[in-house]
Design an enzyme around this catalytic site. Structure first.
Site, PDB file in Angstrom:
ATOM      1  N   ASP A 114     -17.181  24.022  81.333  1.00 53.34           N
ATOM      2  CA  ASP A 114     -16.433  25.133  80.720  1.00 53.34           C
ATOM      3  C   ASP A 114     -15.380  25.592  81.716  1.00 53.34           C
ATOM      4  OD1 ASP A 114     -15.731  27.114  78.796  1.00 53.34           O
ATOM      5  OD2 ASP A 114     -16.877  28.606  79.893  1.00 53.34           O
ATOM      6  N   SER A 115     -14.401  26.343  81.195  1.00 55.69           N
ATOM      7  CA  SER A 115     -13.393  26.931  82.079  1.00 55.69           C
ATOM      8  C   SER A 115     -14.044  27.903  83.063  1.00 55.69           C
ATOM      9  CB  SER A 115     -12.359  27.686  81.243  1.00 55.69           C
ATOM     10  OG  SER A 115     -13.015  28.716  80.522  1.00 55.69           O
ATOM     11  N   TYR A 150      -8.709  29.699  80.228  1.00 54.15           N
ATOM     12  CA  TYR A 150      -7.865  28.641  79.656  1.00 54.15           C
ATOM     13  C   TYR A 150      -7.159  29.148  78.385  1.00 54.15           C
ATOM     14  CZ  TYR A 150      -9.897  24.645  82.307  1.00 54.15           C
ATOM     15  OH  TYR A 150     -10.268  23.745  83.265  1.00 54.15           O
ATOM     16  N   GLY A 151      -7.769  30.158  77.755  1.00 53.93           N
ATOM     17  CA  GLY A 151      -7.363  30.535  76.398  1.00 53.93           C
ATOM     18  C   GLY A 151      -5.986  31.117  76.251  1.00 53.93           C
ATOM     19  N   CYS A 176     -16.577  24.274  75.766  1.00 54.41           N
ATOM     20  CA  CYS A 176     -15.393  25.134  75.793  1.00 54.41           C
ATOM     21  C   CYS A 176     -14.560  24.761  74.577  1.00 54.41           C
ATOM     22  CB  CYS A 176     -14.613  24.864  77.081  1.00 54.41           C
ATOM     23  SG  CYS A 176     -13.078  25.791  77.197  1.00 54.41           S
ATOM     24  N   ASN A 177     -14.423  25.712  73.651  1.00 59.26           N
ATOM     25  CA  ASN A 177     -13.660  25.436  72.434  1.00 59.26           C
ATOM     26  C   ASN A 177     -12.194  25.212  72.741  1.00 59.26           C
ATOM     27  OD1 ASN A 177     -15.558  26.175  69.954  1.00 59.26           O
ATOM     28  ND2 ASN A 177     -16.042  27.446  71.704  1.00 59.26           N
ATOM     29  N   THR A 178     -11.695  25.951  73.728  1.00 61.33           N
ATOM     30  CA  THR A 178     -10.274  25.845  74.063  1.00 61.33           C
ATOM     31  C   THR A 178      -9.976  24.431  74.561  1.00 61.33           C
ATOM     32  OG1 THR A 178     -10.416  28.167  74.680  1.00 61.33           O
ATOM     33  CG2 THR A 178      -8.439  26.987  75.345  1.00 61.33           C
ATOM     34  N   GLU A 184     -15.432  37.329  82.541  1.00 55.41           N
ATOM     35  CA  GLU A 184     -15.361  36.662  83.858  1.00 55.41           C
ATOM     36  C   GLU A 184     -15.381  37.704  84.987  1.00 55.41           C
ATOM     37  OE1 GLU A 184     -14.956  33.185  84.934  1.00 55.41           O
ATOM     38  OE2 GLU A 184     -15.729  32.775  82.932  1.00 55.41           O
ATOM     39  N   CYS A 186     -15.875  30.700  70.781  1.00 58.47           N
ATOM     40  CA  CYS A 186     -15.638  30.629  72.229  1.00 58.47           C
ATOM     41  C   CYS A 186     -17.005  30.786  72.874  1.00 58.47           C
ATOM     42  CB  CYS A 186     -14.710  31.759  72.673  1.00 58.47           C
ATOM     43  SG  CYS A 186     -14.610  31.929  74.478  1.00 58.47           S
ATOM     44  N   THR A 187     -17.311  29.907  73.822  1.00 61.42           N
ATOM     45  CA  THR A 187     -18.671  29.927  74.373  1.00 61.42           C
ATOM     46  C   THR A 187     -18.937  31.141  75.263  1.00 61.42           C
ATOM     47  OG1 THR A 187     -17.929  28.417  76.114  1.00 61.42           O
ATOM     48  CG2 THR A 187     -19.040  27.445  74.198  1.00 61.42           C
ATOM     49  N   HIS A 188     -17.894  31.897  75.595  1.00 61.47           N
ATOM     50  CA  HIS A 188     -18.138  33.162  76.292  1.00 61.47           C
ATOM     51  C   HIS A 188     -18.717  34.225  75.348  1.00 61.47           C
ATOM     52  CE1 HIS A 188     -15.607  31.502  79.475  1.00 61.47           C
ATOM     53  NE2 HIS A 188     -15.836  32.563  80.232  1.00 61.47           N
TER      54      HIS A 188
END
Ligand code: DGL
Length: 268
Positions: free
Chosen positions: A7-8, A39-40, A69-71, A161, A193-195
């Site tokens: 992931d980012s 990244y988004g 990471c979807n982005t 983050e 979004c995995t966040h």
């Protein structure tokens, strides 16, 4: 052969945690590109370049990389697969398992699109994922008659983050309000979004109890278990390292806070 999750930043840990619960014997590594997160808000070319660099590095030690990471999945997965991956290496994304769950399909069911139980779907994702329209494209291959309203959730990943969960909650509420002005009564909401599973309760509270919220962690873990049952050689070996391009002390502390258990990252 071995498996690693990318992931980012910290969001992919939601997938990593679900995978380690679903497959407790699997040694799965994690790579967070925290130095370059988020990244988004980047261009598709930028996300592609960062993802290729990270995955190339991960392939030095691991064989199957899951882009949690979807982005990155939206901007880079198809391009990477079309460009060809090195022999024995694989890269998978998180979009398709989610859409298969939403459209009640089994893995790899490529039959023509059909009507499904949901009609009004709210998609919450990063600005780059929303701009890519990758979700709508993948959905159109599998379902007909589904309206998707997408909300780009600027700021939420940065707040997570930074560990500022009060700001993250407030931003979620305002993004849900904005979505509801465009689509007052969604049947289902996708946390794209995995966040976002880290603030899933805020999404559910703002959306109300009648909206089914789909989040990727368990769906992706189940899909990976299914994939590995058909390719068991991919699950052999592995190192279970937690690696970050950011500051390992800071990233370890945030990861420990989110997963509520000690997590130690090392420098990439
Ligand atoms: N967790 C990521 C996703 O699923 C990335 C978010 C970001 O870096 O902006 O899209």
């Amino acid at each position: 052969m071995s498996v690693a999750i990318f992931d980012s930043g910290l969001g992919g840990l939601t997938v990593w945690q679900a995978v380690t619960r679903r497959l407790p014997d699997l040694k799965v590594s994690y790579y967070g590109d925290n130095a370059n997160a988020p990244y988004g808000t980047r261009t598709a070319d930028d996300v592609h370049a960062l993802t290729v660099a990270a995955v190339t590095k991960m392939w030095e030690t691991d064989d199957l990389v899951v882009l949690a990471c979807n982005t990155a999945s939206a901007a880079a997965l198809r391009r990477m697969q079309e460009a060809g991956v090195p022999p024995g290496k694989r890269v998978l994304g998180v979009f398709v398992p989610l859409i298969e769950a939403l459209t009640e399909r089994n893995w790899g069911d490529n039959s023509p699109p059909r009507e499904v139980a949901v009609n009004q779907v709210a998609l919450f994702a990063t600005p780059a994922t929303v701009a890519s329209r990758a979700f709508q494209r993948e959905l159109a291959f599998r379902a007909i008659g589904v309206d998707v309203e997408a909300q780009a959730c600027g700021g939420v990943v940065d707040a997570i983050e930074d560990g500022d969960m009060i700001l993250a909650d407030a931003l979620v509420k305002s993004h849900v309000d904005a979505l509801k002005r465009k689509m007052p009564k969604p049947d289902a909401a996708i946390l794209g979004c995995t966040h976002y599973p880290l603030v899933a309760e805020s999404f559910q509270a703002a959306l109300g109890p009648d909206v089914t919220v789909f989040s990727q962690a368990d769906i992706v873990a189940e899909s990976l278990a299914d994939y590995l049952s058909r390719r068991p050689e991919m699950a052999e070996g592995g190192q279970a390292r937690m690696v970050t391009t950011g500051d390992p002390v800071r990233v370890s502390s945030r990861a420990t806070q989110f997963l509520r258990r000690p997590i130690t990252f090392e420098a990439a």
